[in-house]
Enzyme design. Sequence first.
Site, PDB file in Angstrom:
ATOM      1  CD1 TRP A   1      -1.753   4.153   8.182  1.00 26.95           C
ATOM      2  CD2 TRP A   1      -0.395   5.846   8.691  1.00 26.95           C
ATOM      3  NE1 TRP A   1      -1.212   3.908   9.421  1.00 26.95           N
ATOM      4  CE2 TRP A   1      -0.371   4.928   9.758  1.00 26.95           C
ATOM      5  CE3 TRP A   1       0.400   6.996   8.777  1.00 26.95           C
ATOM      6  CZ2 TRP A   1       0.412   5.120  10.907  1.00 26.95           C
ATOM      7  CZ3 TRP A   1       1.180   7.187   9.918  1.00 26.95           C
ATOM      8  CH2 TRP A   1       1.186   6.263  10.967  1.00 26.95           C
TER       9      TRP A   1
ATOM     10  CD  GLN B   1     -10.438   2.848   5.129  1.00 28.62           C
ATOM     11  OE1 GLN B   1      -9.867   1.815   5.409  1.00 28.62           O
ATOM     12  NE2 GLN B   1     -10.980   3.053   3.941  1.00 28.62           N
TER      13      GLN B   1
ATOM     14  CB  ALA C   1      -0.772  10.001   7.167  1.00 24.84           C
TER      15      ALA C   1
ATOM     16  CG  ASN D   1     -13.556   9.040   8.238  1.00 24.66           C
ATOM     17  OD1 ASN D   1     -14.324   8.570   7.405  1.00 24.66           O
ATOM     18  ND2 ASN D   1     -12.369   8.508   8.503  1.00 24.66           N
TER      19      ASN D   1
ATOM     20  CE  LYS E   1      -9.619   6.453  13.432  1.00 22.08           C
ATOM     21  NZ  LYS E   1      -9.477   7.363  12.284  1.00 22.08           N
TER      22      LYS E   1
ATOM     23  CE  LYS F   1      -5.807   4.123  12.779  1.00 20.05           C
ATOM     24  NZ  LYS F   1      -5.589   5.503  13.232  1.00 20.05           N
TER      25      LYS F   1
ATOM     26  N   GLY G   1       0.837  -1.194   0.000  1.00 19.20           N
ATOM     27  CA  GLY G   1       0.000   0.000   0.000  1.00 19.20           C
ATOM     28  C   GLY G   1       0.873   1.245   0.000  1.00 19.20           C
ATOM     29  CB  SER G   2       2.000   3.390  -2.042  1.00 17.15           C
ATOM     30  OG  SER G   2       1.111   3.123  -3.116  1.00 17.15           O
TER      31      SER G   2
HETATM   32  P1  NAD Z   1      -5.553   6.679   1.136  1.00 15.61           P
HETATM   33  O1  NAD Z   1      -6.766   7.196   1.805  1.00 15.61           O
HETATM   34  O2  NAD Z   1      -4.484   7.640   0.809  1.00 15.61           O
HETATM   35  O3  NAD Z   1      -6.072   5.904  -0.154  1.00 15.61           O
HETATM   36  C1  NAD Z   1      -5.491   5.965  -1.384  1.00 15.61           C
HETATM   37  C2  NAD Z   1      -4.790   4.665  -1.696  1.00 15.61           C
HETATM   38  O4  NAD Z   1      -5.714   3.700  -2.192  1.00 15.61           O
HETATM   39  C3  NAD Z   1      -3.749   4.902  -2.796  1.00 15.61           C
HETATM   40  O5  NAD Z   1      -2.553   4.210  -2.494  1.00 15.61           O
HETATM   41  C4  NAD Z   1      -4.430   4.294  -4.001  1.00 15.61           C
HETATM   42  O6  NAD Z   1      -3.511   3.817  -4.944  1.00 15.61           O
HETATM   43  C5  NAD Z   1      -5.168   3.141  -3.372  1.00 15.61           C
HETATM   44  N1  NAD Z   1      -6.192   2.613  -4.249  1.00 15.61           N
HETATM   45  C6  NAD Z   1      -7.140   3.295  -4.945  1.00 15.61           C
HETATM   46  N2  NAD Z   1      -7.894   2.438  -5.670  1.00 15.61           N
HETATM   47  C7  NAD Z   1      -7.410   1.201  -5.412  1.00 15.61           C
HETATM   48  C8  NAD Z   1      -7.763  -0.104  -5.848  1.00 15.61           C
HETATM   49  N3  NAD Z   1      -8.786  -0.318  -6.680  1.00 15.61           N
HETATM   50  N4  NAD Z   1      -7.056  -1.157  -5.374  1.00 15.61           N
HETATM   51  C9  NAD Z   1      -6.042  -0.973  -4.514  1.00 15.61           C
HETATM   52  N5  NAD Z   1      -5.652   0.226  -4.064  1.00 15.61           N
HETATM   53  C10 NAD Z   1      -6.337   1.301  -4.511  1.00 15.61           C
HETATM   54  O7  NAD Z   1      -4.937   5.481   2.020  1.00 15.61           O
HETATM   55  P2  NAD Z   1      -4.153   5.587   3.408  1.00 15.61           P
HETATM   56  O8  NAD Z   1      -4.322   6.950   4.012  1.00 15.61           O
HETATM   57  O9  NAD Z   1      -2.783   5.096   3.171  1.00 15.61           O
HETATM   58  O10 NAD Z   1      -4.971   4.598   4.345  1.00 15.61           O
HETATM   59  C11 NAD Z   1      -4.677   3.235   4.470  1.00 15.61           C
HETATM   60  C12 NAD Z   1      -5.237   2.732   5.790  1.00 15.61           C
HETATM   61  O11 NAD Z   1      -4.565   3.434   6.847  1.00 15.61           O
HETATM   62  C13 NAD Z   1      -6.737   3.014   5.997  1.00 15.61           C
HETATM   63  O12 NAD Z   1      -7.340   1.917   6.616  1.00 15.61           O
HETATM   64  C14 NAD Z   1      -6.759   4.215   6.924  1.00 15.61           C
HETATM   65  O13 NAD Z   1      -7.886   4.260   7.764  1.00 15.61           O
HETATM   66  C15 NAD Z   1      -5.499   3.986   7.740  1.00 15.61           C
HETATM   67  N6  NAD Z   1      -4.919   5.211   8.327  1.00 15.61           N
HETATM   68  C16 NAD Z   1      -4.840   6.373   7.621  1.00 15.61           C
HETATM   69  C17 NAD Z   1      -4.261   7.486   8.202  1.00 15.61           C
HETATM   70  C18 NAD Z   1      -4.142   8.801   7.487  1.00 15.61           C
HETATM   71  O14 NAD Z   1      -3.955   9.839   8.153  1.00 15.61           O
HETATM   72  N7  NAD Z   1      -4.179   8.824   6.173  1.00 15.61           N
HETATM   73  C19 NAD Z   1      -3.745   7.403   9.497  1.00 15.61           C
HETATM   74  C20 NAD Z   1      -3.818   6.195  10.179  1.00 15.61           C
HETATM   75  C21 NAD Z   1      -4.424   5.104   9.581  1.00 15.61           C
HETATM   76  P1  13P Z   2      -9.000   9.739   8.857  1.00 17.65           P
HETATM   77  O1  13P Z   2      -8.978   8.520   7.971  1.00 17.65           O
HETATM   78  O2  13P Z   2     -10.369  10.159   9.264  1.00 17.65           O
HETATM   79  O3  13P Z   2      -8.186  10.861   8.293  1.00 17.65           O
HETATM   80  O4  13P Z   2      -8.275   9.334  10.211  1.00 17.65           O
HETATM   81  C1  13P Z   2      -6.900   9.262  10.247  1.00 17.65           C
HETATM   82  C2  13P Z   2      -6.490   8.492  11.434  1.00 17.65           C
HETATM   83  O5  13P Z   2      -6.744   7.315  11.513  1.00 17.65           O
HETATM   84  C3  13P Z   2      -5.808   9.238  12.507  1.00 17.65           C
HETATM   85  O6  13P Z   2      -5.318   8.368  13.497  1.00 17.65           O
END
Ligand code: NAD
Ligand code: 13P
Length: 409
Positions: free
Chosen positions: A14, A360, A168, A332, A265, A135, A10-11
């Site tokens: 986060w 999410q 992130a 969110n 959450k 998440k 994943g990329s």
């Molecule tokens: P993101 O919200 O940036 O989502 C985009 C990603 O989804 C990109 O890498 C994109 O290439 C990919 N994508 C889009 N379509 C796709 C497909 N059909 N198949 C596969 N991949 C596809 O993602 P994120 O922020 O890296 O979040 C990943 C996880 O981490 C989530 O569960 C999120 O809740 C959790 N998280 C996020 C944060 C944050 O601040 N962003 C913080 C903590 C946890």
């Molecule tokens: P959001 O996906 O709502 O941005 O939440 C990020 C997160 O998980 C912070 O810990």
Amino acid sequence: TKKHKVTVVGSGNWGSTIAKIVAENTKANPDIFEEDVQMWVYEEEVTLPKDSKHFDAAADGPQKLTAVINKYHENVKYLPNIALPANIVANPSVVDAVKGSTILVFNLPHQFIGRISKQLEGHILPFARGISCIKGVNVTSSEISLFSEWIGEGLGIYCGALSGANIANEIAQEKWSETTIAYDPPAIDSRAPSPSSSQINLVITPADGEHKDVRGRVSKTKLKALPTDYPPLDHALFKTLFHRPYFHVRMVDDVAGVSLGGALKNIVALAAGFVDGRGWGDNAKAAIMRVGLLEMVKFGKEFFGHSVHAGTFTEESCGVADLITSCSGGRNFKCAKLAVERGVSVDEVEKTELNGQKLQGTSTAKEVNSFLQTRGVVDEYPLFKAVIDILEGRNTVDDIPDLVARADA
Ligand code: NAD
Ligand code: 13P
């Protein structure tokens, strides 16, 4: 001794940030880890704007995101303006990216993990171990499971979980935060701490009422021990892999508590956005957090009661701290707030404002609601219910105070 090879699956926003953290630590610990970190990228084309510092008139036009990341060491789409370590290797093939890796870090929006995990079957080292940063919860009809256990079961490996108050963009800028990692493998990893009996992860199957010990099933049938020429995959090693001066890790055993905090959450953060968008201020938001935390703990006890510790929700970063940060600056929260202010749907705001990043909370609200309905207890979680009913137009934000008052009745 052999070195551990690490792949981040994943990329996104986060995923890229975690890859940065991990790559800094593999470079700093060359005795334990191979320096290069593979990062699987869902390939797409990006066009650099003319004012981008990477704009090159000779290469104007759409380019592959993997090529851009490997050339400029920046994920220009999902984590712009953050320099990534040069030892991150962006790879468009997930099967190639995991080849030979002993540590798999799953970090992508939960709606995509099913397809990717299927592609990985038969292509990973049988003794690999995973950490899920996802998440969300995995709901299929009347069953619910954690993504860590579902990934573990599908791939025949043990998978722990990382979750915390971790927006992130702040961490990518190396602003201090804490996180929680739960890792509690079965005793097959003889050099790893043996699991405590209270740490069994469960899938609940209302149809037959039986609690199935997923992790036990994996360990008995498929789980392979890590060869002894690798450094043991234990709490100390995972702390070395993830801890940074700006990213403080606490290791725990409660995989269910860590995973559920991060998943649930997101529903509460939508409600916080709704009341903020309505202009009700901080007291209303605090009320949402109070009721939300109660429903999170109740859900954990009711459906993962054999393994979850209530203290994980109230004492660790993955619990109350994540709830607070998500209700302050999470996506969110922000999208729900904008949706109310503009009078449009949250899905619409996600499309127009997030440039491909994914919420999410909207899907988790729906999935948790359908699970609670099949269990016949949907009314016992009035805030979770209010969120899905507002998203689907059956209630409005103005109904929230009366709806959640039922929780205290
Ligand atoms: P993101 O919200 O940036 O989502 C985009 C990603 O989804 C990109 O890498 C994109 O290439 C990919 N994508 C889009 N379509 C796709 C497909 N059909 N198949 C596969 N991949 C596809 O993602 P994120 O922020 O890296 O979040 C990943 C996880 O981490 C989530 O569960 C999120 O809740 C959790 N998280 C996020 C944060 C944050 O601040 N962003 C913080 C903590 C946890
Ligand atoms: P959001 O996906 O709502 O941005 O939440 C990020 C997160 O998980 C912070 O810990």
